[in-house]
Motif scaffolding. Structure first.
Motif, PDB file in Angstrom:
ATOM      1  N   TRP A   1      11.111   3.709   7.249  1.00  0.00           N
ATOM      2  CA  TRP A   1       9.721   3.326   7.563  1.00  0.00           C
ATOM      3  C   TRP A   1       9.196   3.531   8.343  1.00  0.00           C
ATOM      4  N   TYR A   2       8.239   4.268   8.739  1.00  0.00           N
ATOM      5  CA  TYR A   2       7.372   4.474  10.374  1.00  0.00           C
ATOM      6  C   TYR A   2       6.645   4.147  10.076  1.00  0.00           C
ATOM      7  N   ALA A   3       5.844   3.778  11.779  1.00  0.00           N
ATOM      8  CA  ALA A   3       4.880   3.360  12.273  1.00  0.00           C
ATOM      9  C   ALA A   3       4.715   3.838  13.344  1.00  0.00           C
ATOM     10  N   ALA A   4       3.759   3.830  12.930  1.00  0.00           N
ATOM     11  CA  ALA A   4       2.567   5.329  14.513  1.00  0.00           C
ATOM     12  C   ALA A   4       1.369   4.235  15.084  1.00  0.00           C
ATOM     13  N   ILE A   5       1.783   4.669  16.859  1.00  0.00           N
ATOM     14  CA  ILE A   5       0.384   4.138  17.033  1.00  0.00           C
ATOM     15  C   ILE A   5       0.002   5.693  18.516  1.00  0.00           C
ATOM     16  N   SER A   6      -1.092   5.369  18.831  1.00  0.00           N
ATOM     17  CA  SER A   6      -1.943   6.288  19.876  1.00  0.00           C
ATOM     18  C   SER A   6      -3.090   5.761  19.910  1.00  0.00           C
ATOM     19  N   ASN A   7      -4.040   6.449  20.408  1.00  0.00           N
ATOM     20  CA  ASN A   7      -4.613   5.820  21.022  1.00  0.00           C
ATOM     21  C   ASN A   7      -6.532   6.666  19.800  1.00  0.00           C
ATOM     22  N   HIS A   8      -5.734   7.047  19.236  1.00  0.00           N
ATOM     23  CA  HIS A   8      -6.366   7.743  18.612  1.00  0.00           C
ATOM     24  C   HIS A   8      -7.094   6.659  16.915  1.00  0.00           C
ATOM     25  N   ASN A   9      -8.647   6.650  16.367  1.00  0.00           N
ATOM     26  CA  ASN A   9      -8.769   6.016  15.371  1.00  0.00           C
ATOM     27  C   ASN A   9      -7.865   6.011  14.107  1.00  0.00           C
ATOM     28  N   GLY A  10      -7.469   5.216  12.978  1.00  0.00           N
ATOM     29  CA  GLY A  10      -5.878   5.297  12.113  1.00  0.00           C
ATOM     30  C   GLY A  10      -6.191   6.277  11.768  1.00  0.00           C
TER      31      GLY A  10
ATOM     32  N   SER B   1       0.916  -1.224   0.113  1.00  0.00           N
ATOM     33  CA  SER B   1       0.118   0.295  -0.378  1.00  0.00           C
ATOM     34  C   SER B   1       0.277   1.125  -0.364  1.00  0.00           C
ATOM     35  N   CYS B   2       1.925   1.250   0.615  1.00  0.00           N
ATOM     36  CA  CYS B   2       3.052   2.389   0.808  1.00  0.00           C
ATOM     37  C   CYS B   2       3.619   2.448  -0.306  1.00  0.00           C
ATOM     38  N   VAL B   3       3.986   3.223  -1.106  1.00  0.00           N
ATOM     39  CA  VAL B   3       4.493   3.580  -2.927  1.00  0.00           C
ATOM     40  C   VAL B   3       4.897   4.455  -2.542  1.00  0.00           C
ATOM     41  N   LYS B   4       3.979   5.693  -2.979  1.00  0.00           N
ATOM     42  CA  LYS B   4       3.609   7.402  -2.961  1.00  0.00           C
ATOM     43  C   LYS B   4       4.791   7.813  -1.572  1.00  0.00           C
ATOM     44  N   ALA B   5       5.030   9.011  -1.002  1.00  0.00           N
ATOM     45  CA  ALA B   5       5.053   9.278  -0.261  1.00  0.00           C
ATOM     46  C   ALA B   5       3.660  10.196   0.599  1.00  0.00           C
ATOM     47  N   LYS B   6       2.670   9.867   0.207  1.00  0.00           N
ATOM     48  CA  LYS B   6       1.330  10.425   0.971  1.00  0.00           C
ATOM     49  C   LYS B   6       0.584   9.524   1.220  1.00  0.00           C
ATOM     50  N   ASP B   7       1.296   8.225   0.847  1.00  0.00           N
ATOM     51  CA  ASP B   7       0.201   6.634   0.891  1.00  0.00           C
ATOM     52  C   ASP B   7       0.622   6.243   2.275  1.00  0.00           C
ATOM     53  N   PHE B   8       0.084   5.538   3.375  1.00  0.00           N
ATOM     54  CA  PHE B   8      -0.742   5.236   4.367  1.00  0.00           C
ATOM     55  C   PHE B   8      -1.487   3.836   4.539  1.00  0.00           C
ATOM     56  N   HIS B   9      -1.073   3.481   5.817  1.00  0.00           N
ATOM     57  CA  HIS B   9      -2.098   1.698   5.690  1.00  0.00           C
ATOM     58  C   HIS B   9      -1.981   2.487   7.008  1.00  0.00           C
ATOM     59  N   ILE B  10      -2.989   1.188   7.047  1.00  0.00           N
ATOM     60  CA  ILE B  10      -3.671   1.478   9.057  1.00  0.00           C
ATOM     61  C   ILE B  10      -3.872  -0.341   9.104  1.00  0.00           C
ATOM     62  N   ARG B  11      -3.472  -0.354  10.411  1.00  0.00           N
ATOM     63  CA  ARG B  11      -4.350  -2.015  10.610  1.00  0.00           C
ATOM     64  C   ARG B  11      -4.460  -1.989  11.850  1.00  0.00           C
TER      65      ARG B  11
ATOM     66  N   VAL C   1      -0.390   3.151  11.700  1.00  0.00           N
ATOM     67  CA  VAL C   1      -0.928   3.821  10.515  1.00  0.00           C
ATOM     68  C   VAL C   1       0.903   3.381  10.443  1.00  0.00           C
ATOM     69  N   SER C   2       1.429   3.172   9.261  1.00  0.00           N
ATOM     70  CA  SER C   2       2.719   2.873   8.332  1.00  0.00           C
ATOM     71  C   SER C   2       2.988   3.851   7.105  1.00  0.00           C
ATOM     72  N   TRP C   3       4.199   4.305   6.895  1.00  0.00           N
ATOM     73  CA  TRP C   3       3.898   4.783   5.672  1.00  0.00           C
ATOM     74  C   TRP C   3       5.245   4.583   5.453  1.00  0.00           C
ATOM     75  N   LYS C   4       5.845   5.247   4.118  1.00  0.00           N
ATOM     76  CA  LYS C   4       7.569   4.845   3.835  1.00  0.00           C
ATOM     77  C   LYS C   4       7.899   6.485   3.008  1.00  0.00           C
ATOM     78  N   TRP C   5       8.939   7.204   3.919  1.00  0.00           N
ATOM     79  CA  TRP C   5       9.109   8.126   3.134  1.00  0.00           C
ATOM     80  C   TRP C   5      10.505   8.160   2.573  1.00  0.00           C
ATOM     81  N   ASP C   6      11.067   7.375   0.861  1.00  0.00           N
ATOM     82  CA  ASP C   6      12.631   7.739   0.788  1.00  0.00           C
ATOM     83  C   ASP C   6      12.511   6.128   1.105  1.00  0.00           C
ATOM     84  N   ASP C   7      13.602   6.114   2.230  1.00  0.00           N
ATOM     85  CA  ASP C   7      14.742   4.991   2.360  1.00  0.00           C
ATOM     86  C   ASP C   7      14.004   4.848   3.755  1.00  0.00           C
TER      87      ASP C   7
END
Length: 270
Positions: A247-256, A221-231, A239-245
């Motif tokens: 990879w980010y994985a964010a988590i909180s008490n919020h909805n994705g 799902s994460c190809v472009k800089a604006k793409d993200f994925h919610i699991r 919430v995961s996304w990719k910027w260049d090299d």
């Protein structure tokens, strides 16, 4: 077990389920059933026609009463109903014990190639710290200063994502999985009194680490800089996304979707 050693995808699914089991077991310890539930079960058993076992509410449950008859006696064609109940009960109990034994043994004998999922361990760290502030290794309110420190001291040149209406608290350098360090970026939302964790990984290092892997759906799902994925993991959204090299994985008490909308420039449909 012999098969999953040869099938990485099935092995990862198996390990994923096992990790979830471990997380649940630490968050939801076993407790003895309350007396009213035990009473209800006993009452239900009596309604199912097993009164022949001859126990009362004050006696031990029927499965603790030894059978004095020889269950393998020759020439017994139609055993009485109470005896047939015993046979069914012991067979069911034996089956459950075998299943429990198999899973219990595997809990002690770890698989030779243990694997870890990025999203699941982001969730595990968030639950471990209960979504609160963890004392940063690099304590600074400036993302630029943190980027310089991560690059020079830890050889982690990354872009620290800006979050709307959030205060940057710093970066925690600790083991994400045993033997693998990566920064956990911390943010505080004062208007909501909530924290956000963002884990950052160098994709080149992830590719060289066979034990740590990302969700296949997230990678696709994460190809472009604006793409993200919610699991969704046990009610928490990663919430995961990719910027260049990186990879980010964010988590909180919020909805994705809400969490993704805090990160610029992820594309969220409002």
């Amino acid at each position: 077990m012999a098969y999953i050693k040869q099938d990485p995808e099935v092995r990862r699914k198996f390990e994923s389920i096992k990790r979830i089991k471990e997380i649940v077991s630490t968050r939801c310890p076993c407790r003895n059933a309350p007396n009213h539930l035990k009473q209800k079960v006993r009452s239900y058993i009596r309604t199912q026609g097993v009164d022949g076992a001859g126990f009362s509410d004050q006696q031990e449950p029927f499965y603790d009463i030894p059978c004095n008859q020889n269950m393998s006696s020759a020439g017994q064609e139609n055993p009485p109903a109470s005896k047939r109940n015993y046979q069914w009960i012991y067979a069911a109990a034996a089956s459950l014990l075998v299943i429990a034994l198999v899973f219990g043994i595997y809990d002690y004998v770890q698989a030779p190639d243990k694997s870890y999922n990025v999203e699941e361990y982001a969730y595990a760290h968030f639950m471990k710290h209960q979504g609160k502030l963890v004392q940063p290794t690099i304590e600074t309110a400036s993302p630029a200063n943190a980027e310089l420190e991560l690059a020079s001291a830890f050889n982690m040149p990354i872009t620290i994502p800006p979050l709307k209406n959030a205060e940057f608290k710093g970066a925690v350098m600790s083991d994400f999985i045993p033997g693998y360090q990566t920064p956990m970026l911390e943010y505080y939302l004062p208007s909501e009194d909530q924290y956000v964790y963002i884990f950052a990984f160098k994709i080149s290092q992830l590719s060289n680490n066979s034990a740590l892997y990302r969700s296949k759906d997230a990678v696709e799902s994460c190809v472009k800089a604006k793409d993200f994925h919610i699991r969704n993991i046990n009610g928490k959204h990663v919430v995961s996304w990719k910027w260049d090299d990186t990879w980010y994985a964010a988590i909180s008490n919020h909805n994705g979707e809400t969490l993704a909308s805090l990160v610029e420039p992820l594309a969220v449909n409002q």
